[in-house]
Design a protein around this motif. Structure first.
Motif, short mmCIF file in Angstrom:
data_model
loop_
_atom_site.label_atom_id
_atom_site.label_comp_id
_atom_site.label_asym_id
_atom_site.label_seq_id
_atom_site.Cartn_x
_atom_site.Cartn_y
_atom_site.Cartn_z
N ALA A 113 0.69 -8.80 8.17
CA ALA A 113 0.75 -9.79 9.26
C ALA A 113 -0.51 -10.64 9.29
N ALA A 114 -1.67 -10.01 9.08
CA ALA A 114 -2.93 -10.73 9.13
C ALA A 114 -3.09 -11.70 7.97
N ILE A 115 -2.71 -11.26 6.76
CA ILE A 115 -2.84 -12.14 5.60
C ILE A 115 -1.93 -13.36 5.75
N ALA A 116 -0.72 -13.13 6.24
CA ALA A 116 0.20 -14.25 6.44
C ALA A 116 -0.37 -15.24 7.46
N ALA A 117 -0.92 -14.72 8.55
CA ALA A 117 -1.50 -15.60 9.57
C ALA A 117 -2.72 -16.34 9.03
N ALA A 118 -3.56 -15.63 8.29
CA ALA A 118 -4.75 -16.28 7.71
C ALA A 118 -4.35 -17.37 6.73
N LEU B 122 7.84 -8.71 9.20
CA LEU B 122 8.11 -9.52 8.00
C LEU B 122 8.75 -10.85 8.35
N THR B 123 9.50 -10.89 9.43
CA THR B 123 10.05 -12.16 9.90
C THR B 123 8.93 -13.13 10.25
N GLN B 124 7.92 -12.62 10.96
CA GLN B 124 6.78 -13.47 11.33
C GLN B 124 5.98 -13.86 10.10
N ALA B 125 5.83 -12.92 9.16
CA ALA B 125 5.08 -13.22 7.94
C ALA B 125 5.73 -14.36 7.17
N THR B 126 7.05 -14.32 7.05
CA THR B 126 7.75 -15.41 6.34
C THR B 126 7.65 -16.71 7.13
N ALA B 127 7.65 -16.61 8.45
CA ALA B 127 7.49 -17.83 9.27
C ALA B 127 6.14 -18.47 9.03
N HIS B 128 5.14 -17.65 8.71
CA HIS B 128 3.80 -18.17 8.37
C HIS B 128 3.73 -18.67 6.94
N GLY B 129 4.80 -18.50 6.17
CA GLY B 129 4.83 -19.02 4.82
C GLY B 129 4.65 -17.99 3.72
N MET B 130 4.54 -16.71 4.08
CA MET B 130 4.36 -15.69 3.05
C MET B 130 5.64 -15.50 2.25
N VAL B 131 5.49 -15.41 0.93
CA VAL B 131 6.60 -15.10 0.05
C VAL B 131 6.60 -13.59 -0.20
N LEU B 132 7.72 -12.95 0.05
CA LEU B 132 7.80 -11.49 -0.03
C LEU B 132 8.53 -11.04 -1.29
N HIS B 133 8.02 -9.99 -1.89
CA HIS B 133 8.67 -9.32 -3.00
C HIS B 133 8.61 -7.82 -2.71
#
Length: 307
Positions: A70-75, A102-113
């Protein structure tokens, strides 16, 4: 006198009065609405180095409910880094969709694998990391939890911030990977004591992790700390009715919501240690609320509201 500082407040409990121990709570969870708590401190010098090295992408690892993810996605969103998260677990499906973290992480632009447990166990293997960089392209790699030698100086700075507001005998913090505790030891410089409360079962190995981290960072280990391993409530992200009752009671009496994975176990442990006479009469103990409240959304999705 009670503190008016927004990050520091008294925790008045019958047992603290009975034992003559002053317990204060440092609210690092209030430091930033976008990137609160110890994760921001761990990232400070890592992100500075990523910029200096010309990186535009951050790659990291974590579980499906990870505060670190969550923190990396926000940063990444705040500082214009692309972010890639390698997540332990199965690919979401219609029957098992993305959780709130993970929903919030993707909203911040994180690509998940997604990695199965066998692959995830290789996350610190240099060959595995090299394979990931070949697959995903150049990136600054951050370990699970954000804990490395560069994470320590940011956490160490918290000691001076607290000292500027109050004299204390001990700092207490929850321990997951050992990075925050190790950073505090750098800041304490063998003056006051530190108490770590392990959030996971069989946490004795964390002593070695802490010592390795401080040795890497400043070339020495420290003896002015203890690691309490009896307050894990069954293990990492495990809980019990007693822990949930403690969280509700603490919020009702102190006006502070603790997270169910780290800080609730910290405060439960510190109050129990006070009750057992661990801290001498007249001591001032500062417990650090390291954030992690984003975990509640996923927690309630699995177990229902705190109530």
């Amino acid at each position: 006198m009670p503190f008016s500082h927004p990050f520091l407040q008294e925790v008045a409990e019958p047992i603290t009065a009975a034992r003559g121990v002053r317990l204060l709570l440092w609210r690092d969870d209030l430091a930033s609405p976008d990137l609160p708590g110890n994760k921001a401190r761990k990232l400070k010098y890592n992100l500075q180095l990523a910029r200096e090295q010309g990186h535009h992408t951050l790659l990291t690892f974590g579980g499906a409910y990870s505060n670190h993810i969550a923190a990396i996605a926000a940063a990444g969103r705040l500082l214009s880094f692309k972010t890639i998260g390698l997540i332990r677990g199965d690919v979401p499906t219609a029957d098992a969709p993305l959780n709130p973290t993970l929903t919030q992480a993707t909203a911040h632009g994180m690509v998940l694998h997604y990695l199965d447990r066998t692959a995830y166990r290789r996350r610190n293997d240099p060959d595995f990391i090299a394979e990931a960089l070949t697959r995903f392209g150049p990136a600054y790699v951050l370990p699970e939890g954000g804990t490395n030698a560069l994470a320590l100086p940011g956490c160490a700075e918290l000691v001076a911030e607290i000292r500027a507001k109050v004299a204390f005998d001990a700092l207490a913090v929850a321990v997951g990977t050992g990075g925050t505790l190790a950073g505090l030891l750098l800041g304490l410089a063998e003056q006051e004591q530190a108490v770590g409360v392990a959030a996971l079962k069989n946490g004795d190995f964390l002593r070695q992790e802490v010592d390795v981290l401080t040795k890497q960072a400043v070339g020495q280990t420290f003896n002015n700390y203890s690691l309490q391993t009896e307050y894990h409530f069954g293990g990492y992200a495990k809980h019990s009715a007693d822990l949930m009752a403690f969280i509700r009671q603490f919020q009702a009496e102190q006006g502070v919501l603790l997270d169910p994975i780290y800080t609730s176990k910290l405060l439960f442990g510190v109050l129990d240690l006070i009750a057992k006479g661990y801290f001498r009469r007249g001591s001032t103990v500062v417990a650090i609320h390291t954030g992690g409240l984003q975990a509640w959304a996923g927690w309630e999705a699995r177990f229902g509201p705190l109530g």
